[in-house]
Design a protein around this motif. Structure first.
Motif, mmCIF file in Angstrom:
data_model
loop_
_atom_site.group_PDB
_atom_site.id
_atom_site.type_symbol
_atom_site.label_atom_id
_atom_site.label_comp_id
_atom_site.label_asym_id
_atom_site.label_seq_id
_atom_site.Cartn_x
_atom_site.Cartn_y
_atom_site.Cartn_z
ATOM 1 N N VAL A 127 4.967 10.236 -7.007
ATOM 2 C CA VAL A 127 6.030 10.650 -7.918
ATOM 3 C C VAL A 127 5.617 10.529 -9.378
ATOM 4 O O VAL A 127 6.410 10.708 -10.277
ATOM 5 C CB VAL A 127 7.353 9.892 -7.669
ATOM 6 N N GLY A 128 4.352 10.200 -9.624
ATOM 7 C CA GLY A 128 3.822 10.196 -10.983
ATOM 8 C C GLY A 128 3.964 8.910 -11.750
ATOM 9 O O GLY A 128 3.710 8.879 -12.944
ATOM 10 N N GLU A 129 4.359 7.839 -11.105
ATOM 11 C CA GLU A 129 4.462 6.547 -11.786
ATOM 12 C C GLU A 129 3.104 5.881 -11.815
ATOM 13 O O GLU A 129 2.278 6.094 -10.937
ATOM 14 C CB GLU A 129 5.456 5.639 -11.076
ATOM 15 N N GLU A 130 2.884 5.038 -12.806
ATOM 16 C CA GLU A 130 1.633 4.294 -12.861
ATOM 17 C C GLU A 130 1.705 3.109 -11.921
ATOM 18 O O GLU A 130 2.746 2.504 -11.744
ATOM 19 C CB GLU A 130 1.370 3.788 -14.293
ATOM 20 N N GLU A 131 0.558 2.805 -11.343
ATOM 21 C CA GLU A 131 0.472 1.653 -10.450
ATOM 22 C C GLU A 131 0.240 0.407 -11.297
ATOM 23 O O GLU A 131 -0.617 0.377 -12.163
ATOM 24 C CB GLU A 131 -0.705 1.866 -9.497
ATOM 25 N N SER A 132 1.033 -0.616 -11.083
ATOM 26 C CA SER A 132 0.851 -1.865 -11.818
ATOM 27 C C SER A 132 -0.033 -2.805 -11.018
ATOM 28 O O SER A 132 0.085 -2.912 -9.823
ATOM 29 C CB SER A 132 2.196 -2.517 -12.113
ATOM 30 N N THR A 133 -0.928 -3.478 -11.723
ATOM 31 C CA THR A 133 -1.815 -4.439 -11.047
ATOM 32 C C THR A 133 -1.623 -5.813 -11.559
ATOM 33 O O THR A 133 -1.117 -6.058 -12.583
ATOM 34 C CB THR A 133 -3.294 -4.042 -11.230
ATOM 35 N N TRP A 182 0.830 -1.205 0.000
ATOM 36 C CA TRP A 182 0.000 0.000 0.000
ATOM 37 C C TRP A 182 0.865 1.256 0.000
ATOM 38 O O TRP A 182 0.634 2.185 -0.768
ATOM 39 C CB TRP A 182 -0.932 -0.022 1.217
ATOM 40 N N LEU A 183 1.897 1.268 0.848
ATOM 41 C CA LEU A 183 2.800 2.412 0.900
ATOM 42 C C LEU A 183 3.564 2.572 -0.418
ATOM 43 O O LEU A 183 3.764 3.689 -0.892
ATOM 44 C CB LEU A 183 3.793 2.273 2.059
ATOM 45 N N GLY A 184 3.958 1.464 -1.023
ATOM 46 C CA GLY A 184 4.651 1.523 -2.310
ATOM 47 C C GLY A 184 3.774 2.126 -3.391
ATOM 48 O O GLY A 184 4.221 2.960 -4.183
ATOM 49 N N ALA A 185 2.502 1.733 -3.412
ATOM 50 C CA ALA A 185 1.566 2.281 -4.398
ATOM 51 C C ALA A 185 1.365 3.774 -4.173
ATOM 52 O O ALA A 185 1.332 4.558 -5.127
ATOM 53 C CB ALA A 185 0.234 1.548 -4.319
ATOM 54 N N LYS A 186 1.238 4.185 -2.919
ATOM 55 C CA LYS A 186 1.073 5.611 -2.606
ATOM 56 C C LYS A 186 2.304 6.394 -3.029
ATOM 57 O O LYS A 186 2.201 7.493 -3.565
ATOM 58 C CB LYS A 186 0.827 5.819 -1.105
ATOM 59 N N THR A 187 3.470 5.827 -2.807
ATOM 60 C CA THR A 187 4.721 6.499 -3.169
ATOM 61 C C THR A 187 4.841 6.631 -4.681
ATOM 62 O O THR A 187 5.202 7.682 -5.192
ATOM 63 C CB THR A 187 5.928 5.735 -2.602
ATOM 64 N N ARG A 188 4.536 5.560 -5.410
ATOM 65 C CA ARG A 188 4.614 5.608 -6.871
ATOM 66 C C ARG A 188 3.670 6.666 -7.428
ATOM 67 O O ARG A 188 4.031 7.419 -8.317
ATOM 68 C CB ARG A 188 4.293 4.244 -7.475
ATOM 69 N N ARG A 189 2.444 6.721 -6.887
ATOM 70 C CA ARG A 189 1.478 7.725 -7.344
ATOM 71 C C ARG A 189 1.965 9.137 -7.040
ATOM 72 O O ARG A 189 1.772 10.051 -7.822
ATOM 73 C CB ARG A 189 0.105 7.494 -6.720
#
Length: 65
Positions: free
Chosen positions: A59-65, A50-57
């Motif tokens: 910094v503007g990276e797309e979240e991979s599912t 969850w923290l990784g997804a929040k961090t990626r968002r």
């Protein structure tokens, strides 16, 4: 040994926030938490993801599912 299901104090410490902030987050932001005997608990793997997804968002990276 690493605690795979930390309690609120163990979550607050690395985030450098107050325990009350963690409780507020669980009501508003919805990190992956569950209740165990009236206490909020977190699976470390779920919290890390969850923290990784929040961090990626952030910094503007797309979240991979």
């Amino acid at each position: 040994m690493t605690d795979d299901i930390p309690a609120v104090p163990e979550v607050a410490r690395p985030l450098k926030v107050a325990e009350k902030t963690v409780y507020t987050m669980t009501q508003k932001v919805r990190p992956p938490a569950f209740k165990a005997e009236g206490q909020r608990r977190f699976r470390r793997t779920d919290l890390d993801a969850w923290l990784g997804a929040k961090t990626r968002r952030a910094v503007g990276e797309e979240e991979s599912t």
